[in-house]
Design an enzyme around this catalytic site. Sequence first.
Site, PDB file in Angstrom:
ATOM      1  CG  ASP A   1      -2.730  11.187   6.838  1.00 54.69           C
ATOM      2  OD1 ASP A   1      -2.746  12.092   7.681  1.00 54.69           O
ATOM      3  OD2 ASP A   1      -3.426  10.155   6.927  1.00 54.69           O
TER       4      ASP A   1
ATOM      5  CE  LYS B   1      -4.486  -1.158   0.812  1.00 51.98           C
ATOM      6  NZ  LYS B   1      -5.441  -0.978   1.896  1.00 51.98           N
TER       7      LYS B   1
ATOM      8  CG  HIS C   1     -10.507   8.967   2.276  1.00 50.21           C
ATOM      9  ND1 HIS C   1     -11.828   8.862   2.637  1.00 50.21           N
ATOM     10  CD2 HIS C   1      -9.876   9.592   3.302  1.00 50.21           C
ATOM     11  CE1 HIS C   1     -11.989   9.422   3.822  1.00 50.21           C
ATOM     12  NE2 HIS C   1     -10.828   9.867   4.251  1.00 50.21           N
TER      13      HIS C   1
END
Length: 370
Positions: free
Chosen positions: A312, A255, A261
């Site tokens: 992020d 990942k 999201h």
Amino acid sequence: METKEIYKGLAGVPVDYTAISKVNPETNSLLYRGYPVQDLAAKCSFEEVAWLLWHGELPSEDELAAFVADERAGRALTPEIRQVIDGLSLEAHPMDVVRTAVSVLGANDPTTEDNSAEANLAKSKRMFAALPAVVAYDQRRRHGLDVVEPRDDLDYSQNFLWMAFGEEAAPEVVDAFRVSMVLYAEHSFNASTFTARVIASTTSDIYSAVTGAIGALKGALHGGANEAVMHTFAEIGSADNVVPWLDEALAEKKKIMGFGHRVYKNGDSRVPTMQAAMERMIEHYGRQDILDLYRALAAEFTERKGIQPNLDYPAGPTYHLMGFDTPTFTPLFVASRVTGWTAHVLEQNAANALIRPLSVYNGVDERQLP
Ligand code: ACO
């Protein structure tokens, strides 16, 4: 085996109403109490946004003045918290330190068991005021530095940076930090907020709800991703290494942190505002190399997988540029999100129903002991 439908990860399942924020993936928008988050990030202090999340309206001048005075009075690290932090390993993850500090706040608060809305609002404000000193001190102690006492002539963001670095930050740095706090504050039923609501739904106390939420936020699929982004950047090194690094990472089915999201599938509404703040920091600190790497990874990964960056992704490099060490990034998220978590605990308590879903048993059939 039973054949009931399973909603794995509760994906797409609405479990309750909320009036705190509205996430709209179709229009790529996020509203706090009706206000677009971009407008709040442009025009409001973090103190005003915190008040808005708790109370549903922006504060009047008098309300803000009283709240700011209380927040400033509640900033110092208490001797009890300092003593507990000093007893923790220097190797402890800062999220574990922050989680422990909230436990101490709860254990030492004589009002912890008072679950009235009034008492819980006061506790929410207490955590909001107290957490920056915990985050700042923990970073300092891991670098062999002593505590920096808060200053009550500085606002929340100025003082946070002051306590972390022991010097006044430049106005543009303070502003980028404030923007990050506003953007991180609230995001409906994300994993950590839902955790807080599950705990509150048992009529447990608000400190326990926040402690549990911190545990949920720590994971790299949630808040821990801002820290993980910086590890990725360190691994890649520079923009010209993005393609070979990504080839290998995708071949290993890794990942890529800071992308994707659960709710937004066409981009995170908060990214443009945070990215603009990050770009101002790139310019302020003269680190075009970081921007090159940031852009190269985003372009290459999004082109290959069609998966967009989340908040992020720009937040991690921004905190790095400001001088925070990487393990401190997720605690910074805690200091902000404590506002959303506690607003949700207040909302959960006001119309409570125990959160207790079902499972479908798929173990061995009933059997007899030998
Ligand atoms: N890197 C590589 N592949 C990804 C990524 C990613 N960052 N995100 C999604 N995918 C892939 C999955 O592997 C999956 O592929 P598959 O269908 O071939 O198995 C597909 O896209 C769907 O992904 P899921 O993980 O099933 O989607 P979900 O909605 O459950 O996940 C999540 C959302 C957990 C955020 C995911 O995108 C992820 O792990 N991202 C990386 C961690 C991260 O950045 N988290 C921060 C979230 S935002 C926040 O907390 C502020």
